[in-house]
Structures are given as C-alpha cells and as structure tokens.
Design an enzyme around this catalytic site. Sequence first.
Site: not given
Ligand code: XMP
Length: 233
Positions: A75, A184, A188
């Site tokens: 990011k 996902v 939630g």
């Molecule tokens: P979980 O365990 O919550 O992990 O399924 C989620 C993964 O996705 C990333 N993540 C994001 N990356 N924008 C992003 O670029 C987002 O809004 C976002 N939300 C979650 C998080 O870093 C993890 O690897």
Amino acid sequence: MDPPAVGEAVKRVIVALDPARRGDVDRLLDMARLVCGVGAGIKVGLPMLALGGSEALAEAARLCKGGGLRVLDLKLADIGYIMRLAAESLSRGFDAAIAHAFVGYEGGLVELKKTLDGLGARLVLVVSMSHPGSREVLDPCLDKLLAVARRVEPWGVVAPATRPEVVARVRETLPTTVILSPGVGAQGGKPGDAICLGGADYEIVGRMVAGSPDPVSALRGVAEYIAARCPEK
Ligand code: XMP
C-alpha cells in the site's frame, strides 16, 4: 456477467498470506505453494515483510511462479522517488504491486507506474477500503480517487468486498479495469458479493483460508460459495 462454475470461481480467489507471528512465516510460505496452483494467486505484504524479511517476500513470489498472480501489497503512499526505491528493491518477482490512489499522478503514481512497467509488474490502486473507517475520508473522495485512476490507467484497483455497492460504482466508472476486492470472510464480506453484485474480477481472502487447517479445502469452499451465489443475481 455469467455466473462462474466452481472451477472458474476458484480462479477468481486470491489468498492473502499475512503471518501474525514469526513462527507463521514458514507455514504460510508452504501454503503459497499449495494454494497457488489451485486459486488465482497470492497476496503478501507488510506482515510478511516485517516478520520474514525481504527474503520471505521473494520466496513467496518464487514459490508461486507459474501458479497465479503474485500481488505485493505494501500500500505504497509516498513521493514517486521513494515509491520507486521501494518497488525496485521489493517488487521483483511479483506480477502486481498495490499503492494508494490518493498519492496522485504528478510526482507520484506516474513514476511508480513507470518503475513497475520496467520491472514487468502491474500497478494496482486502492480507491476504497474494506474497513468502516474508509467512510471517513476515502469514500467521500471516491470520485476524485477514480479520476486519479482514470488518469494513471493502472492494471487494477482495490475496492471493498464488504460494500459491493461501492464495487459496483467503481465498475461503472472503470469498466475495463481489473477490480480486486478484499474483506471477504474475517471482515464480514460474503464470498461472491463483490464478484456477483459488484462486478469485481477477484476476491481476496486472508484469514478465512490461511487460518484454516485445510487451506485448499477452505479455498474450494469459498469458490463453491461464489459459484452458488452468482446465479441468484
Ligand atoms: P482478511 O484476513 O481480512 O485479509 O481476509 C484481508 C487482506 O486484504 C488486505 N486488505 C486490503 N487491501 N485495501 C487493500 O488494498 C483494502 O481495503 C483492504 N482490506 C483488506 C489486508 O491487507 C489483508 O492482506
């Protein structure tokens, strides 16, 4: 979009491999090898860098070579020069790298995109996030962030699986840009919502798969859910 069959749906799921402690690093690297041939690919980022070092990032990319998309999620959000240095040292071996759209074009994302082009990697821009705080600053600026994305012309954008209506807005504005949707499972979002309701290309699943004792079955389970959900559309 036609509803995906299970075999196709599994190729729309990217697994995020985020170690919570140093002892998880090797287990998640083994998992990279396992899930890469099955799903769409893997995403690794700051937790893997912090706990496993740049070697672990490179190893994840190597283990997944030829098995799917390898996404580096740092990011990035800095001036172009610094993002270039970070990309040059860390994004080799990856197919795509994530940066924040709010950085803007001039002196920022244009330079990162050029760097990634030179490394054979694609740029993905965050235009909205999956956590509730995204509503505080990012979401009121969605139109502006999408305008940045239109100007930069990244390969992909990130939009939240937790809010498929936002994904649908992004899809409307950027009809041909690849959309990756995290959130996902643990956050939630229901498997399939971002793809079936929002028009995303990929859903990113972390803990729901990586935290399972049988990650390949968990990944297939997510795909079954996506395939079953889409026909309801
Ligand atoms: P979980 O365990 O919550 O992990 O399924 C989620 C993964 O996705 C990333 N993540 C994001 N990356 N924008 C992003 O670029 C987002 O809004 C976002 N939300 C979650 C998080 O870093 C993890 O690897």
